[in-house]
Design a protein around this motif. Sequence first.
Motif: not given
Length: 103
Positions: A16-17, A24-26, A53-60, A74-82
């Motif tokens: 998934v990640v 692209a970002d966003g 989502e619970d880890a803050g890695y994706v936004e739904i 989408r992948l959140s900024r935190r998810g992209r960094r992780a």
Amino acid sequence: MSELDPVIHAQARLRVVVTLATLADGDRITFPRLQELLAMTPGNLSVHLRKLEDAGYVEIDKTHRGRTPTTLVRLSRRGRRAFEEYTENIRALLDPPAPRETR
């Protein structure tokens, strides 16, 4: 060497990640399209998205297109960094630095 992130490391969540990281970002993808790309059942994908989502890695985002309910992911900024840290740790495992010579 850092440990591998257990949230990302599970095979289904890693898929998934990786898929979301290609956007692209966003940018967002619809749930059905993500499901199709990953060949996962709706229930299985939902469970893994919830964990991410619970880890803050994706936004739904649940919205409507006309009268049709639509779920966008989408992948959140935190998810992209992780994910970037995860890939760095994998690279370090696969290509460790050469041992120092002792004299």
